[in-house]
Design a protein around this motif. Structure first.
Motif, short mmCIF file in Angstrom:
data_model
loop_
_atom_site.label_atom_id
_atom_site.label_comp_id
_atom_site.label_asym_id
_atom_site.label_seq_id
_atom_site.Cartn_x
_atom_site.Cartn_y
_atom_site.Cartn_z
N GLN A 1 -5.13 8.90 5.42
CA GLN A 1 -5.24 9.98 4.61
C GLN A 1 -4.33 10.10 3.47
N SER B 1 -5.11 16.56 4.71
CA SER B 1 -3.89 16.12 5.29
C SER B 1 -2.95 16.95 5.87
N SER C 1 -5.63 12.48 10.37
CA SER C 1 -5.86 10.81 10.21
C SER C 1 -5.99 10.35 11.51
N TRP D 1 3.62 14.84 6.46
CA TRP D 1 2.98 13.66 6.04
C TRP D 1 3.88 12.69 5.43
#
Length: 698
Positions: A435, A209, A101, A213
């Motif tokens: 993302q 991704s 990202s 996260w």
């Protein structure tokens, strides 16, 4: 001693580097067209996703937990490499944004990752045990604290924690995280992630991704603490199981149930055992009234948590549809669509009564249409028999009618004992700047607010599991959630089966290096949310071919009998007619799936109408979709026509899922642009809202 001095010096330097690095963070370009949301543009790297990450199980106040999101050290790893304990890494990353990202500050795909941060133990952490939580890390994770490996975890979509009490110091605690994520090049379920989408975007798979996260955080807990709760509430009572760590010896659990701040019921019993109490004058959870009860749970071993629940039921039931008389021949009226196989047929003579009679003696014929020869392009008497009842239009060259309909019973999904049509959209829950990770809590909530903004009541969360706070907002707002299981999107093998099943439910408690880890996969982790009414085990043909779908459905039904199970949304196993849903996909126009004695009918995907907005495209002038239209006005009008078709011609359908909420990279068929700006003006919005309300209210 010399090593210890060098290690401490590296810790001190690392702390100084991290403390100074808020100002040095800079996002990379957000895709070829640099699409960034308003929340990503306003991001403060010193205050990233600071909200409490676990609303379903809240312990204490701000003094009992510490958020570790922010600037971490980072560098690419190599397979089999020794952990860089006591070493400063070469780069930085903004946690918890995936490495690909733009908000991470890295903006590229790497399969092997090292993360490093240093923290001081808060003075307020006075309880004897400390846990290190990870909301989600994709995919395989190994964690080291102060030079000791404390545990490993496999799975990209579930939360997990490690107890780190025995290795902690008051200051200068070093956390190193190793991640391996092959994304779509591995055998594990990876959803819509595709590494090549970074350089060759397009289709319905997107930028991966990888890595951390979701939020990373510390929690201070007592010697014996509530590690998990399982809540099942129906329309009359609530059942609860509180699991302790360690589970033995058992403790007495005391539970208060409150409504609007007033205690309305109480129960107590043994930890690990099911407790149950009836709720007086229960207020049920629904989209129109998403009432939530509060829980306070205490143990005689010294722990207290708060939680919440909603009371509802979601079952299948029969709805009686009254019969109707034959309409007779309607001259000048056409009924287009829903033709039976082999249609049209040419009749022996010019007489619409022959077409009428043919329908009445043909099994499955519900309506008919006749072309008057020579009136238009049909030179011969032509008859269409139809399996449904299409809408009407004026046409001087046609005669049509509807056959008599016997009274019949239609299977429907019932929420709280009544039928609610579920009108929603497909949500990939992808962001141009984060993302998998929404750039802020406000952004996360916005996607659900948009459901109601457009007059819908349902979301099908597609091949992704979101953070706990997303489901918390769905619970609070009354959004119905249909939850997909994560697929291996293409290329599934026998090796996919084990990680798929682990992701679906959970792995047991495991002792790892004398420390404890717990993973809470999809069904276990999301079980308590009243908004989730249905599990989708497989999507289309993405993954199902290597599984015994019937067995998977049976297992899910055993694990969670409180929800319906959709076997294979729009896929081959749907034809097995196991599970609770006959779920078909049709693009662009909605089809007409039929219920059965054991399944309700769902239009699991349709639509994909796309008006491409200049300046909002992931790659300028490269958008694609199922049905391109020139303007947002056209998009709104065609959508309204589709919903009218569902309402008037597909009366047995109980749920419709439109593709989709937002544009995603080059798949430009959203109501919203990829950056979450609205494609429509107020009048166009109202046209869409009215169409949705008409279907739901019908």
């Amino acid at each position: 001693k010399k090593f210890h001095r060098l290690w401490m010096r590296a810790v001190v330097v690392g702390v100084a580097l991290l403390a100074a690095c808020g100002a040095c963070w800079q996002r990379t370009k957000c895709g070829p067209g640099d699409q960034v949301t308003q929340w990503g543009a306003a991001l403060d790297p010193e205050k990233v996703l600071q909200e409490y990450p676990r609303p379903q199980l809240v312990r204490g106040d701000d003094t009992t937990w510490k958020n570790l999101n922010g600037i971490w050290q980072f560098q690419e790893a190599t397979e089999g490499e020794a952990p860089p304990i006591g070493e400063n890494l070469t780069d930085t990353i903004l946690v918890p944004f995936p490495v690909e990202s733009c908000l991470s500050g890295v903006g590229k795909n790497l399969k092997y990752l090292w993360y490093r941060t240093i923290f001081d133990l808060p003075a307020s952490f006075t309880l004897p045990r400390t846990l290190l939580h990870f909301g989600a890390v994709d995919w395989q994770t190994t964690v080291y604290v102060n030079g000791k490996q404390i545990g490993q975890h496999t799975g990209g979509f579930d939360s997990f924690y490690f107890e780190i009490s025995s290795v902690l110091k008051k200051t200068g605690n070093e956390v190193i995280v190793y991640v391996y994520d092959p994304s779509d090049e591995g055998y594990q379920p990876n959803g819509k992630q595709r590494i090549s989408a970074i350089t060759s975007p397009g289709g319905d798979t997107y930028t991966p991704s990888s890595g951390i996260w979701q939020t990373v955080w510390l929690e201070n807990v007592p010697k014996t603490f509530i590690s998990d709760i399982k809540i099942l509430a129906d329309t009359a009572a609530v059942n609860l199981i509180a699991t302790l760590d360690p589970p033995f010896p058992a403790s007495t659990v005391f539970v208060d149930v409150s409504a609007s701040g007033k205690v309305v019921a109480q129960m107590n019993g043994t930890s690990g055992a099911q407790l149950r109490t009836h709720i007086p004058s229960p207020k049920l959870w629904s989209p129109d009234s998403p009432f939530l009860y509060d829980l306070t749970i205490k143990t005689d071993s010294g722990d207290t948590i708060t939680s919440y629940f909603g009371m509802r039921s979601f079952t299948l039931a029969n709805v009686q549809h009254p019969g109707s008389d034959d309409t007779g021949a309607q001259v000048g009226i056409d009924r287009a669509g829903q033709d039976m196989d082999g249609q049209p047929v040419t009749l022996a003579q010019d007489d619409y009564n022959l077409c009428w009679a043919l329908c009445n003696k043909t099994d499955g014929c519900e309506s008919w249409a006749y072309a008057i020869p020579g009136c238009d392009s049909y030179s011969k008497p032509t008859c269409w028999l139809k399996s449904g009842v299409p809408g009407t239009s004026e046409n001087k060259c046609r005669v049509s009618g509807v056959a008599a309909q016997a009274a019949r019973s239609v299977k429907r999904p019932f929420l709280n004992g009544g039928y609610t049509f579920m009108a929603g959209w497909l949500d990939q829950s992808w962001w141009p700047d984060g993302q998998y990770t929404a750039p802020s809590d406000e952004a996360l909530r916005f996607d659900l607010e948009a459901v109601q903004m457009f007059g819908l009541n349902t979301v099908r969360l597609h091949q992704k599991v979101n953070s706990e706070r997303w489901y918390y907002y769905a619970d609070k707002m009354g959004i119905i959630v249909i939850q997909d299981m994560i697929q291996k999107y293409g290329g599934a093998t026998q090796d996919t089966i084990a990680p798929f099943m682990d992701d679906l439910k959970h792995a047991p408690l495991q002792a790892t290096h004398d420390l404890l880890t717990l993973r809470r996969a999809m069904i276990t982790g999301l079980y308590n949310h009243p908004s989730i009414v249905q599990w989708v085990t497989f999507n289309e043909g993405d993954c199902v071919g290597v599984f015994d779908a019937n067995s998977v459905v049976e297992m899910v039904q055993q694990w969670d009998p409180s929800r319906l199970v959709d076997t294979n949304s729009g896929g081959p196993a749907n034809d097995l007619h196991v599970g609770d849903v006959n779920d078909v996909h049709n693009y662009p126009y909605p089809g007409d799936p039929k219920p059965s004695a054991t399944q309700y009918a769902m239009q699991g995907e349709f639509g994909g109408i796309g008006a491409f907005v200049s300046g909002k495209e992931w790659v300028p002038s490269m958008c694609s979709t199922y049905l391109h239209v020139d303007t947002p006005q056209d998009e709104a009008e065609v959508y309204a026509q589709m919903m009218q078709t569902l309402m008037e011609e597909h009366a047995d359908v109980s749920c419709s899922i439109y593709t989709q909420i937002t544009d995603v990279e080059l798949e430009c068929d959203g109501f919203l642009n990829y950056d979450r700006t609205n494609k429509f003006n107020d009048a166009q919005m109202q046209l869409i809202i009215d169409a949705n309300n008409a279907v739901i209210n019908a």
